[in-house]
Design an enzyme around this catalytic site. Structure first.
Site, PDB file in Angstrom:
ATOM      1  N   MET A   1     -10.789   2.867  -6.440  1.00 12.07           N
ATOM      2  CA  MET A   1      -9.351   2.822  -6.481  1.00 12.07           C
ATOM      3  C   MET A   1      -8.831   2.077  -5.261  1.00 12.07           C
ATOM      4  SD  MET A   1      -6.627   5.777  -5.736  1.00 12.07           S
ATOM      5  CE  MET A   1      -6.532   5.337  -4.019  1.00 12.07           C
ATOM      6  N   PRO A   2      -8.419   0.863  -5.434  1.00 14.81           N
ATOM      7  CA  PRO A   2      -7.813   0.157  -4.304  1.00 14.81           C
ATOM      8  C   PRO A   2      -6.440   0.734  -3.947  1.00 14.81           C
ATOM      9  CG  PRO A   2      -8.650  -1.390  -5.912  1.00 14.81           C
ATOM     10  CD  PRO A   2      -8.686  -0.038  -6.537  1.00 14.81           C
ATOM     11  N   PHE A   3      -6.133   0.696  -2.666  1.00 12.34           N
ATOM     12  CA  PHE A   3      -4.801   1.038  -2.187  1.00 12.34           C
ATOM     13  C   PHE A   3      -4.249  -0.214  -1.537  1.00 12.34           C
ATOM     14  CE2 PHE A   3      -1.637   2.451   0.826  1.00 12.34           C
ATOM     15  CZ  PHE A   3      -0.918   3.364   0.074  1.00 12.34           C
TER      16      PHE A   3
ATOM     17  N   THR B   1      -7.165  -2.057   0.549  1.00 10.15           N
ATOM     18  CA  THR B   1      -8.194  -1.135   1.016  1.00 10.15           C
ATOM     19  C   THR B   1      -8.916  -0.621  -0.214  1.00 10.15           C
ATOM     20  OG1 THR B   1      -6.830  -0.470   2.904  1.00 10.15           O
ATOM     21  CG2 THR B   1      -8.657   0.987   2.306  1.00 10.15           C
TER      22      THR B   1
END
Length: 134
Positions: A1-3, A72
Site C-alpha cells: 500500500m503506497p502512501f 512511500t
C-alpha cells in the site's frame, strides 16, 4: 500500500488537485500493479515564498507550478518498474496541463514492519490481508 504526499502551489484549483491525485493513482495501478482500492494521498499546499528551488537544476526549466510527489511504499519494486511509474505519472499529469518539467517525484521504501494501517495492528501481522469492515 503506497502512501503518497503531494505538495502543490497554494490556490491550485480543486479540479487540478483531483486530476493530479487521480493521475498519480492510475499510474501506480498501471505501472506497479497496485490494487485500485489502495488510494492514500495527502495533499498540501505551499505558499510560493515557502518553497525554494533551482529553476534550472539538472538542465530542466521549471515554472512557478512545481509540484512534489513523495511515494512511500514497501521495498521490492525493480528499477524498471520505478522508471515506468515516473514516466506514467509525468505523462498522465501532462494530459491535465501539468508540465513534466514541473513534476518532482521522490520514492521512500521501507518494510511491512514500518507500517500500521489501521486498528493499531503491526502491518507485518496482517500483510496483504483484507479486513471485513467494507
Amino acid at each position: 500500500m503506497p502512501f503518497i504526499r503531494t505538495s502543490v502551489r497554494k490556490n491550485t484549483s480543486r479540479e487540478r488537485v483531483a486530476g493530479i491525485v487521480d493521475g498519480v493513482h492510475q499510474a501506480l495501478v498501471e505501472a506497479i500493479g497496485m490494487p485500485a482500492d489502495e488510494l492514500f494521498n495527502l495533499v498540501s499546499e505551499y505558499e510560493p515564498e515557502q518553497f525554494f528551488y533551482d529553476r534550472k537544476f539538472n538542465g530542466i526549466a521549471r515554472s512557478d507550478e512545481l509540484l512534489v510527489i513523495e511515494i512511500t511504499m514497501r521495498r521490492g519494486r525493480s528499477d524498471a518498474m520505478k522508471r515506468a511509474l515516473y514516466a506514467s505519472i509525468a505523462s498522465r499529469l501532462e494530459t491535465i496541463g501539468v508540465s513534466p518539467k514541473d513534476v518532482f517525484i521522490f520514492m521512500h521504501e521501507n518494510d511491512y514492519s514500518d507500517w500500521s494501517v489501521g486498528n493499531g495492528v503491526f502491518a507485518m501481522a496482517i500483510a496483504q490481508q483484507r479486513g471485513n469492515d467494507a
